[in-house]
Design a protein around this motif. Structure first.
Motif, PDB file in Angstrom:
ATOM      1  N   ARG A  57      47.840  54.474 -16.819  1.00  0.00           N
ATOM      2  CA  ARG A  57      48.041  54.634 -15.378  1.00  0.00           C
ATOM      3  C   ARG A  57      46.781  55.047 -14.632  1.00  0.00           C
ATOM      4  NH1 ARG A  57      49.581  58.829 -18.256  1.00  0.00           N
ATOM      5  NH2 ARG A  57      49.290  60.982 -17.571  1.00  0.00           N
ATOM      6  N   ASN A  58      45.847  55.705 -15.298  1.00  0.00           N
ATOM      7  CA  ASN A  58      44.620  56.154 -14.632  1.00  0.00           C
ATOM      8  C   ASN A  58      43.486  55.144 -14.728  1.00  0.00           C
ATOM      9  OD1 ASN A  58      45.746  58.707 -13.921  1.00  0.00           O
ATOM     10  ND2 ASN A  58      45.381  59.429 -16.006  1.00  0.00           N
ATOM     11  N   GLN A  59      43.712  54.038 -15.412  1.00  0.00           N
ATOM     12  CA  GLN A  59      42.638  53.061 -15.632  1.00  0.00           C
ATOM     13  C   GLN A  59      42.696  51.859 -14.691  1.00  0.00           C
ATOM     14  OE1 GLN A  59      43.579  55.092 -18.609  1.00  0.00           O
ATOM     15  NE2 GLN A  59      41.719  55.831 -17.616  1.00  0.00           N
ATOM     16  N   ALA A  60      43.736  51.745 -13.881  1.00  0.00           N
ATOM     17  CA  ALA A  60      43.855  50.576 -12.998  1.00  0.00           C
ATOM     18  C   ALA A  60      44.716  50.916 -11.797  1.00  0.00           C
ATOM     19  CB  ALA A  60      44.461  49.390 -13.759  1.00  0.00           C
ATOM     20  N   ASP A  61      44.486  50.186 -10.710  1.00  0.00           N
ATOM     21  CA  ASP A  61      45.382  50.282  -9.556  1.00  0.00           C
ATOM     22  C   ASP A  61      46.698  49.576  -9.850  1.00  0.00           C
ATOM     23  OD1 ASP A  61      43.437  51.652  -8.145  1.00  0.00           O
ATOM     24  OD2 ASP A  61      42.679  49.863  -7.143  1.00  0.00           O
ATOM     25  N   TYR A  62      46.596  48.409 -10.498  1.00  0.00           N
ATOM     26  CA  TYR A  62      47.783  47.608 -10.810  1.00  0.00           C
ATOM     27  C   TYR A  62      47.672  47.077 -12.233  1.00  0.00           C
ATOM     28  CZ  TYR A  62      48.609  47.530  -5.766  1.00  0.00           C
ATOM     29  OH  TYR A  62      48.828  47.897  -4.458  1.00  0.00           O
ATOM     30  N   ILE A  63      48.823  46.967 -12.890  1.00  0.00           N
ATOM     31  CA  ILE A  63      48.901  46.343 -14.210  1.00  0.00           C
ATOM     32  C   ILE A  63      49.872  45.171 -14.114  1.00  0.00           C
ATOM     33  CG2 ILE A  63      49.566  46.621 -16.619  1.00  0.00           C
ATOM     34  CD1 ILE A  63      48.694  49.534 -16.434  1.00  0.00           C
ATOM     35  N   ILE A  64      49.406  44.022 -14.583  1.00  0.00           N
ATOM     36  CA  ILE A  64      50.196  42.787 -14.569  1.00  0.00           C
ATOM     37  C   ILE A  64      50.502  42.397 -16.013  1.00  0.00           C
ATOM     38  CG2 ILE A  64      50.286  40.388 -13.774  1.00  0.00           C
ATOM     39  CD1 ILE A  64      47.841  41.142 -11.955  1.00  0.00           C
ATOM     40  N   GLY A  65      51.740  42.058 -16.296  1.00  0.00           N
ATOM     41  CA  GLY A  65      52.067  41.656 -17.657  1.00  0.00           C
ATOM     42  C   GLY A  65      53.504  41.212 -17.775  1.00  0.00           C
ATOM     43  N   ASP A  99      44.994  39.808  -4.943  1.00  0.00           N
ATOM     44  CA  ASP A  99      46.393  39.546  -4.617  1.00  0.00           C
ATOM     45  C   ASP A  99      47.207  39.533  -5.910  1.00  0.00           C
ATOM     46  OD1 ASP A  99      48.814  38.783  -3.571  1.00  0.00           O
ATOM     47  OD2 ASP A  99      47.971  37.272  -2.239  1.00  0.00           O
ATOM     48  N   VAL A 100      47.549  40.721  -6.384  1.00  0.00           N
ATOM     49  CA  VAL A 100      48.204  40.845  -7.674  1.00  0.00           C
ATOM     50  C   VAL A 100      49.607  40.235  -7.665  1.00  0.00           C
ATOM     51  CG1 VAL A 100      46.849  42.821  -8.461  1.00  0.00           C
ATOM     52  CG2 VAL A 100      48.892  43.213  -7.053  1.00  0.00           C
ATOM     53  N   ARG A 101      50.296  40.334  -6.555  1.00  0.00           N
ATOM     54  CA  ARG A 101      51.628  39.735  -6.473  1.00  0.00           C
ATOM     55  C   ARG A 101      51.537  38.218  -6.569  1.00  0.00           C
ATOM     56  NH1 ARG A 101      51.346  44.132  -3.296  1.00  0.00           N
ATOM     57  NH2 ARG A 101      53.064  45.665  -3.311  1.00  0.00           N
ATOM     58  N   GLU A 102      50.521  37.637  -5.938  1.00  0.00           N
ATOM     59  CA  GLU A 102      50.351  36.185  -5.990  1.00  0.00           C
ATOM     60  C   GLU A 102      50.000  35.731  -7.398  1.00  0.00           C
ATOM     61  OE1 GLU A 102      50.448  32.318  -4.504  1.00  0.00           O
ATOM     62  OE2 GLU A 102      51.177  34.217  -3.678  1.00  0.00           O
ATOM     63  N   ILE A 103      49.202  36.512  -8.107  1.00  0.00           N
ATOM     64  CA  ILE A 103      48.887  36.180  -9.499  1.00  0.00           C
ATOM     65  C   ILE A 103      50.173  36.097 -10.314  1.00  0.00           C
ATOM     66  CG2 ILE A 103      47.814  37.068 -11.610  1.00  0.00           C
ATOM     67  CD1 ILE A 103      45.637  38.298  -9.801  1.00  0.00           C
ATOM     68  N   ALA A 104      51.028  37.109 -10.186  1.00  0.00           N
ATOM     69  CA  ALA A 104      52.282  37.118 -10.937  1.00  0.00           C
ATOM     70  C   ALA A 104      53.220  36.017 -10.472  1.00  0.00           C
ATOM     71  CB  ALA A 104      52.959  38.477 -10.798  1.00  0.00           C
ATOM     72  N   TYR A 106      45.371  29.992 -15.569  1.00  0.00           N
ATOM     73  CA  TYR A 106      44.133  30.506 -14.978  1.00  0.00           C
ATOM     74  C   TYR A 106      43.596  29.631 -13.845  1.00  0.00           C
ATOM     75  CZ  TYR A 106      44.112  33.880 -18.733  1.00  0.00           C
ATOM     76  OH  TYR A 106      44.460  34.898 -19.575  1.00  0.00           O
ATOM     77  N   GLN A 107      43.836  28.352 -13.906  1.00  0.00           N
ATOM     78  CA  GLN A 107      43.325  27.486 -12.847  1.00  0.00           C
ATOM     79  C   GLN A 107      43.870  27.877 -11.477  1.00  0.00           C
ATOM     80  OE1 GLN A 107      45.214  26.565 -15.371  1.00  0.00           O
ATOM     81  NE2 GLN A 107      47.028  25.466 -14.642  1.00  0.00           N
ATOM     82  N   SER A 108      45.034  28.524 -11.453  1.00  0.00           N
ATOM     83  CA  SER A 108      45.633  28.880 -10.168  1.00  0.00           C
ATOM     84  C   SER A 108      45.563  30.370  -9.849  1.00  0.00           C
ATOM     85  CB  SER A 108      47.100  28.426 -10.116  1.00  0.00           C
ATOM     86  OG  SER A 108      47.890  29.142 -11.051  1.00  0.00           O
ATOM     87  N   ILE A 109      45.179  31.220 -10.796  1.00  0.00           N
ATOM     88  CA  ILE A 109      45.195  32.662 -10.531  1.00  0.00           C
ATOM     89  C   ILE A 109      43.811  33.271 -10.377  1.00  0.00           C
ATOM     90  CG2 ILE A 109      47.390  32.899 -11.736  1.00  0.00           C
ATOM     91  CD1 ILE A 109      45.858  34.315 -14.006  1.00  0.00           C
ATOM     92  N   VAL A 110      42.752  32.512 -10.703  1.00  0.00           N
ATOM     93  CA  VAL A 110      41.404  33.068 -10.550  1.00  0.00           C
ATOM     94  C   VAL A 110      41.103  33.344  -9.081  1.00  0.00           C
ATOM     95  CG1 VAL A 110      38.935  32.571 -10.794  1.00  0.00           C
ATOM     96  CG2 VAL A 110      40.495  32.095 -12.681  1.00  0.00           C
ATOM     97  N   GLY A 111      41.508  32.438  -8.193  1.00  0.00           N
ATOM     98  CA  GLY A 111      41.270  32.625  -6.763  1.00  0.00           C
ATOM     99  C   GLY A 111      41.807  33.945  -6.240  1.00  0.00           C
ATOM    100  N   PRO A 112      43.099  34.263  -6.469  1.00  0.00           N
ATOM    101  CA  PRO A 112      43.637  35.538  -5.990  1.00  0.00           C
ATOM    102  C   PRO A 112      42.947  36.766  -6.578  1.00  0.00           C
ATOM    103  CG  PRO A 112      45.426  34.025  -6.516  1.00  0.00           C
ATOM    104  CD  PRO A 112      44.161  33.371  -6.970  1.00  0.00           C
ATOM    105  N   MET A 113      42.305  36.612  -7.738  1.00  0.00           N
ATOM    106  CA  MET A 113      41.583  37.739  -8.322  1.00  0.00           C
ATOM    107  C   MET A 113      40.379  38.154  -7.486  1.00  0.00           C
ATOM    108  SD  MET A 113      41.454  36.839 -12.388  1.00  0.00           S
ATOM    109  CE  MET A 113      42.923  36.802 -13.412  1.00  0.00           C
ATOM    110  N   PHE A 114      39.859  37.210  -6.681  1.00  0.00           N
ATOM    111  CA  PHE A 114      38.631  37.477  -5.950  1.00  0.00           C
ATOM    112  C   PHE A 114      38.844  37.549  -4.441  1.00  0.00           C
ATOM    113  CE2 PHE A 114      36.965  36.369 -10.045  1.00  0.00           C
ATOM    114  CZ  PHE A 114      35.842  37.167 -10.160  1.00  0.00           C
ATOM    115  N   GLU A 115      40.092  37.797  -4.032  1.00  0.00           N
ATOM    116  CA  GLU A 115      40.330  38.158  -2.644  1.00  0.00           C
ATOM    117  C   GLU A 115      39.719  39.549  -2.410  1.00  0.00           C
ATOM    118  OE1 GLU A 115      41.675  36.372  -0.290  1.00  0.00           O
ATOM    119  OE2 GLU A 115      42.230  34.681  -1.582  1.00  0.00           O
ATOM    120  N   PRO A 116      39.369  39.885  -1.164  1.00  0.00           N
ATOM    121  CA  PRO A 116      38.820  41.232  -0.911  1.00  0.00           C
ATOM    122  C   PRO A 116      39.677  42.332  -1.529  1.00  0.00           C
ATOM    123  CG  PRO A 116      38.585  39.881   1.042  1.00  0.00           C
ATOM    124  CD  PRO A 116      39.366  39.053   0.057  1.00  0.00           C
ATOM    125  N   GLU A 117      40.996  42.206  -1.377  1.00  0.00           N
ATOM    126  CA  GLU A 117      41.936  43.007  -2.144  1.00  0.00           C
ATOM    127  C   GLU A 117      42.645  42.046  -3.090  1.00  0.00           C
ATOM    128  OE1 GLU A 117      42.548  46.240  -2.250  1.00  0.00           O
ATOM    129  OE2 GLU A 117      40.987  46.668  -0.755  1.00  0.00           O
TER     130      GLU A 117
END
Length: 377
Positions: free
Chosen positions: A194-202, A227-232, A214-225
């Motif tokens: 819990r102290n190592q990340a803001d969000y955990i996806i799994g 987009d963890v919900r979009e990745i999931a 990965y072809q569709s989730i790399v983009g959301p990884m590099f938004e200014p914030e």
């Protein structure tokens, strides 16, 4: 007069030189984010690494990522482990090697993971960081108990136990930690990290070997914030015609979740805990035929609490699990492949102590989650 003119000329030249130096050495702008993809694939999943790396390259091209670093570590069976990074140049993604390691390097150890993270962060400093951990996984279930169980990773019979994984990640903090590995969205895992990340996806269940798209989730990884919900969401969309479970946990809400669980769990005797009818609970794991260890968190708590304690728990769970999605069935590799219904889904699994699982019950007592919510039991 001639001396004065020469002096002024020299002064002007010196001034211009200083200005020129300032222009030649502007302060470097730190990239938005560095994301490390750690592919621990010296096992039967290694075949999929190249496919996933190609997916990452396609994602970089599609999103046009230039303000960030994508660093990749790969360890495949019978191949030399490598660390390299990807750079988009004139519409082409280049693969640039950083370092090669000895073929015998074991990627399923906390020491190797620490080494690769430290090297990546030191070589590619950024405003923030993300981490993808890719391999086999069984949540918190210990490698040393049972011939199939392991925690994270697999390399020549070695795995990283949850507490060792937490120690390896403890010097760092990530915007997001994505587990492309089975069973890692467990209450015990996310609480330990819990102290190592803001969000955990799994996923609280198993993930098909192809892994995240990965072809569709790399983009959301590099938004200014990021987009963890979009990745999931894109993971769910990719697998919705087959089978898949996914969730996103907001780590700074896990303390409140533990606080809500403590009066529920610590107030029960072992006999009361063992009396929970596991046959009525939603299974989240299928590693053994003769028993199951991981079940749906909310389903389990609903058998232990009611009234205000249960309502408080549900409110805290809703704040902690900010996204969850499941197909009607989850897939398990056991016996060549099983598709089992998902009737209750909170986004997190949890261990249910059972009278016949003495070894697991004892091991469980060494986890942060047990110590936080079970108290003196």
């Amino acid at each position: 007069m001639e001396r004065i003119i020469k002096y002024l000329c020299c002064l002007l030249a010196a001034t211009l030189a200083l200005v020129a130096c300032d222009k030649e050495e502007p302060e470097a702008k730190r990239p938005l984010r560095t994301v490390l993809f750690y592919f621990a694939g010296d096992n039967n999943l290694g075949y999929y690494i190249d496919q996933n790396v190609e997916g990452i390259k396609n994602g970089i091209s599609q999103a046009g990522i230039t303000d960030g670093n994508i660093v990749i570590y790969t360890d495949k069976r019978n191949e030399t482990p490598r660390l390299f990074y990807l750079r988009l140049e004139r519409g082409t993604v280049r693969e640039i090697e950083i370092e090669r390691y000895e073929e015998g390097q074991n990627s399923a150890t906390a020491a190797t993971l620490s080494q690769i993270i430290e090297k990546s962060v030191r070589t590619f400093p950024a405003d923030s960081y993300g981490l993808v951990l890719w391999s086999h996984g069984t949540g918190w279930l210990p490698h040393k108990i049972g011939n199939y169980l392991r925690s994270f990773g697999e390399d020549n019979g070695q795995s990283i136990e949850l507490n060792d994984l937490a120690d390896a990640l403890s010097p760092y903090h990530f915007d997001f930690l994505l587990f492309d590995a089975c069973y890692m969205a467990s209450t015990e895992v996310v609480y330990a990290l819990r102290n190592q990340a803001d969000y955990i996806i799994g996923s609280p269940t198993e993930i098909l070997a192809e892994g995240f798209p990965y072809q569709s989730i790399v983009g959301p990884m590099f938004e200014p914030e990021p987009d963890v919900r979009e990745i999931a969401s894109r993971f769910y969309t990719y697998y919705q015609e087959d089978a898949g479970t996914v969730s996103v946990v907001k780590c700074d809400e896990l303390g409140a979740l533990a606080d809500a669980c403590r009066p529920i769990f610590s107030g029960k005797t072992e006999e009361e805990l063992f009396a929970v009818p596991v046959e009525e609970l939603q299974i989240m794991e299928y590693l053994k035929k003769n028993y199951h260890a991981l079940y749906d968190l909310e389903d389990y708590v609903s058998h232990l609490a009611e009234g205000e304690p249960y309502e408080t728990f549900k409110r805290c769970l809703e704040k902690a699990v900010v996204y969850k999605a499941t197909t009607p069935k989850a897939v398990y590799a056991y016996g060549g492949g099983l598709y089992l219904p998902v009737n209750t889904y909170s986004g997190l699994s949890i261990y249910v102590p059972q009278a016949d699982l003495n070894s697991l019950n004892e091991w469980y007592k060494g986890l942060d989650w047990y110590q936080a919510v079970y108290g003196a039991l």
